[in-house]
Design a protein around this motif. Structure first.
Motif, mmCIF file in Angstrom:
data_model
loop_
_atom_site.group_PDB
_atom_site.id
_atom_site.type_symbol
_atom_site.label_atom_id
_atom_site.label_comp_id
_atom_site.label_asym_id
_atom_site.label_seq_id
_atom_site.Cartn_x
_atom_site.Cartn_y
_atom_site.Cartn_z
ATOM 1 N N UNK A 213 7.644 -20.852 -22.088
ATOM 2 C CA UNK A 213 8.209 -19.450 -22.853
ATOM 3 C C UNK A 213 6.997 -18.921 -23.475
ATOM 4 N N UNK A 214 6.755 -17.613 -23.122
ATOM 5 C CA UNK A 214 5.851 -16.652 -23.801
ATOM 6 C C UNK A 214 5.988 -15.413 -23.443
ATOM 7 N N UNK A 215 5.793 -14.444 -24.616
ATOM 8 C CA UNK A 215 6.283 -13.058 -24.350
ATOM 9 C C UNK A 215 5.385 -12.430 -23.198
ATOM 10 N N UNK A 216 4.083 -13.054 -23.148
ATOM 11 C CA UNK A 216 3.236 -12.362 -22.292
ATOM 12 C C UNK A 216 3.308 -13.062 -20.772
ATOM 13 N N UNK A 217 4.342 -13.776 -20.659
ATOM 14 C CA UNK A 217 4.193 -14.663 -19.219
ATOM 15 C C UNK A 217 4.453 -13.680 -18.021
ATOM 16 N N UNK A 218 4.033 -13.730 -17.029
ATOM 17 C CA UNK A 218 4.080 -13.187 -15.799
ATOM 18 C C UNK A 218 5.295 -13.096 -15.060
ATOM 19 N N UNK A 219 6.294 -14.322 -15.458
ATOM 20 C CA UNK A 219 7.486 -14.414 -14.685
ATOM 21 C C UNK A 219 8.619 -14.231 -15.584
#
Lengths: 581, 581
Positions: A213-219
């Protein structure tokens, strides 16, 4: 480890081409060094993280009964020709000619080679199930490599392949791997979700992505806070609305919408909710003749609510569109609609076409669409009255926040993730292509039922950083930090007391099995602290003459807002107590 | 590890292309599997050996203060162009074009990339010395890959590179590495020699090869049983004879030697010691014009005693021959000698040429050489009387068994070895080519003094096998065996007593930290024993109902000629006591 015999190399500024936090911070912390586009040296600080990731993966793969092998980085093309991937794959497959003119590839994965091993090694059902894995260098010639280790060309992947007698046994192997992946990701100390993914032609739910989980994730990943439902956006089903279609209340009316070619603009102009608008997406499939030449095309009109997005994976599962589709050409659109995109709609077509309504649209009344005339839309459209019922009603959109969860247990939420693992039931795709069989109990040859299971070993540290960093630098989880603890002695070169206490604490922490670094570089406190906060070592102990006079040292966890005084005698135990592994 | 959850896969027959013992045995023991010419899968049994080799190398490199990095397998050509190696290296350098048409290589070593790291990272003399190493996949596109892992194309190498301020400091780094290599090779448990090797243009003795002794080795290594002198055959000096040249005793005489074109044949025909014959070797160097075009050639006659072999490395050090030489053409030979090879000699030349006499030949009297006329030789040749003294007298031959040791401490002996390690002082060759400098104490930029240090990680197991095998299979040293011990229970599936004792011994050995495998496959004793003797596990414990009734098991070391009875209760301690690590 002592800093003086290691390589601590931090940068004040990240290079201009580092667009995301993990790339910037890995460069600044001296973990990687760019050699070419998408090609990095793993520097000592970064390699320690990678090796810790590898060790956790290896331990859990072994625990799950998988057996480690290593398949060549450079692989003869003949195996890839057996499955057709040598020809079918695009330029991301790096192809080589050797000195004798023979074709090779640099492996991006190893399905072909592992299937070749299986067809030679696993002759009998008695040898199954088997799971072979490797932690090995891979290459994918990305057109636009970027984001550092997130989308590099050369990378390290753990790839595992299971071989089973039957679909049922393969599903058990799959579940075994999915469970091992949960243990692996738990041990990394990261927030992650295992989300259902689309399994393509095989069907079923036997494909899961492991998303950090990451706010900058591509998915985009979809989950239900009230249940354990989780899926990627391609997979998550948008349920059919439970209400019936309302009866028509409006007459159809053509309205001028000059220059308003999007649903949002039209809704704003007419002062209506965008949810009353319907967007038209025109697709085409090529029709081939007996020789496989294109002899014409078939055109499809997809209708989605104005605020919804088309889901290409779902569209690709519609009967007639599974073989591949494209957006229609302007000529095809003009032939069927008599106008240009922006004002298209299902009413008043010049040529008939197949209409697919999203489940939501199929139950709308009094809706708005393009008038098939530039600068005009039509309001008050109703199925059955103004146009025939759609040819197909299907789920063809991405879910949105608040949609009902497919498991009926609440409403969906959406967050961003970075895919670092994938477990996948392959079926017999590769074993059939390569005639890989074993002799089953009845004495008959049968194709292996396969699964494949990947973890992006060099991508994981980047994902961990995207999830865990602040304005000062990286914040590593204990399990994969380059060093678990750092000792920062102030004035070690001037003070014998500091030197002795530092050396002793270093020895104590080492004896306790803690991966500790003693910073004996003689840097000033500010520079020293900035380095270790940037590098992200989770536990820091600062020794100074002033503190030692009263028998204390300062302990600070990388997430603590300030340091706390600890008796020197308790320091090792305190650090040990704060470590979460 | 239990055999049932591992991959034990032995073959009765080795493939036909396996020419040497290590290749045959690694294939039969299921350690490697061929994927293409010189390209192998490392199967689970072989990978365990490789990982143990890696672990020993890594521990000792770290202990010696080297820092681990990992440089890309696929490297941009631009670095290789800086040193000119991209163009200069032959087709063994595997070159690639990526999707954008840019040139890359698959690394065979990493001097260029590590020098690039150094010129960016090591700005100041204060950061030196530094030693960076990697354990990484390499590729060398051998024209004729063979002998399995001995001469493969893809392989794993540990390569280290040291960076120093001065030649003296670099020599200290070199000695530090040479000492680490001795520790590494000691730990492998193999018989080896560190032999002086030729260091090319740099000179001095700062190049050593680590050779695993094996009768099948490709390299001849020279040592003195009375001292610690050891060198490879290229390097070992043949001292000048200490005696004076005897006075001529014979007149020169032309003798018919029809069809006898070798010294051995001539000596046999004339019933003389071959040591009285002299062989003529004709070399040529090309003479270039101002534009670098070949405008002619210079011809050299080398004279060696009939039973001696020319040493090309030594010849290449003669003034005038260092730029490269070739064997003379038949036309060149005819022009100077007026006859064909087989009957050449230094007396009665048609055209003058430069004569180089080996030290031995220069002190001979009454010797025999070709008459420069087919089917004739000349006996009783003497320097000064029959021909001028030679232009050069030099050591141009390989030493032979019994030659005086260069250190004056005895006579040389020769044995065969397999090169698996090399330490080398590089000087500034790469740092100058790549303008890699640091700021020295005086504020001036200086080129790094470099060293490079390789170990063939995947070649080492093959060399270990060449040294340690018998007619039944491999005999691993404990340190790098795939498993240190194996438990072979007879009738485990039928006898609960055997099963329980086996499981308990397995647990005991594991608890003692011994890398043990329990063979629970249910194979019959003969097949089971044959497998483990082939695979070469050093320690074996056999459990059977009969033995257990009297409380005993059978222990056998792979080198023991028969098994010995041991009390079951003592078995773990006994195995542990026999392990040499």
């Amino acid at each position: 480890m002592k800093a003086s015999s290691f390589l601590v190399s931090t940068l004040k500024e990240a290079p201009a081409d580092a667009e995301v936090a993990s790339h910037r911070l890995m460069m600044r912390a001296g973990m990687i060094k760019k050699l070419g586009a998408g090609i990095y040296n793993y520097m000592p600080m970064g390699l320690r993280v990678i090796r810790k990731v590898e060790a956790i993966v290896r331990e859990e793969m072994n625990r799950a009964g998988a057996v480690e092998v290593a398949m060549p980085v450079v692989q003869p093309a003949e195996y890839w020709q057996e499955t057709g991937r040598f020809e079918k794959m695009g330029p991301e497959l790096l192809r080589i000619r050797d000195r004798h003119g023979r074709d090779f590839v640099v492996q991006p994965t190893s399905e072909e080679v592992v299937t070749d091993i299986a067809r030679q090694e696993f002759r009998s059902y008695k040898q199954l199930p088997k799971n072979l894995y490797q932690i090995q260098t891979k290459f994918r010639d990305e057109r636009r490599p970027r984001f550092g280790l997130m989308r590099g060309r050369e990378f390290i992947m753990k790839d595992a392949y299971s071989f089973d007698r039957s679909p049922e046994a393969a599903q058990a192997s799959y579940q075994n791997m999915a469970a091992a992946y949960r243990r692996i990701f738990d041990r990394f100390g990261l927030r992650y979700r295992a989300v259902a993914a689309d399994s393509g032609a095989i069907g079923g739910d036997l494909s899961e992505e492991f998303q950090v989980i990451a706010a900058t994730g591509e998915d985009a990943i979809v989950y239900c806070p009230q249940s354990d439902y989780a899926a990627n956006i391609e997979k998550a089903e948008a349920l059919a609305p439970t209400h019936a279609r309302p009866a028509p209340a409006q007459a159809m009316e053509k309205v001028a919408t000059p220059g308003k070619s999007t649903c949002a603009d039209v809704a704003a102009l007419l002062n209506l909710d965008i949810k009353r608008t319907v967007k038209s997406i025109v697709l085409a499939t090529d029709v081939l003749d007996d020789q496989g030449e294109i002899k014409g095309s078939e055109v499809w009109l997809l209708l989605l609510r104005g605020d919804h997005d088309m889901n290409e994976v779902k569209v690709g599962k519609l009967p007639g569109l599974g073989g591949g589709f494209r957006f229609a050409s302007l000529a095809e659109i003009d032939a069927h609609f008599g106008t240009k995109p922006g004002y298209l709609g299902p009413v008043g077509l010049k040529l008939p076409l197949k209409i697919v309504a999203d489940r939501e649209v199929a139950l709308m009344a009094d809706w708005i669409a393009g008038a098939n005339e530039a600068d005009f839309h039509v309001t008050g459209i109703n199925w059955g009255r103004d146009l025939p019922e759609p040819d197909f009603v299907a789920d063809i959109r991405n879910v949105v926040d608040g949609d009902a969860s497919p498991d009926g247990k609440g409403a969906l939420a959406i967050e961003r993730g970075i895919e670092v693992g994938h477990v996948f039931y392959l079926g017999t795709k590769y074993s059939k292509a390569m005639s890989a069989t074993f002799l089953d109990e009845d004495g008959k040859p049968r194709h292996f039922e396969m699964g494949c299971y990947g973890i992006g070993v060099t991508r994981l540290p980047a994902a961990a950083i995207e999830q865990n960093h602040d304005e000062r630098g990286i914040v590593w989880p204990d399990a994969i930090a380059p060093f678990t603890a750092v000792i920062c002695p102030i004035g070690m070169d001037r003070s014998e007391a500091v030197r002795q206490a530092a050396e002793q604490l270093y020895a104590e922490l080492q004896a306790a099995g803690i991966d500790v670094l003693l910073d004996d570089r003689g840097e000033r406190p500010g520079a020293m602290f900035a380095d270790w906060e940037l590098i992200g070592v989770p536990h820091r102990v600062v020794l100074s003459d002033r503190g030692l006079k009263e028998g204390t040292v300062e302990y600070q966890h990388r997430r603590d807002t300030e340091a706390s005084k600890i008796a020197l005698a308790d320091a090792a135990a305190h650090v040990k107590g704060r470590i979460v592994l």
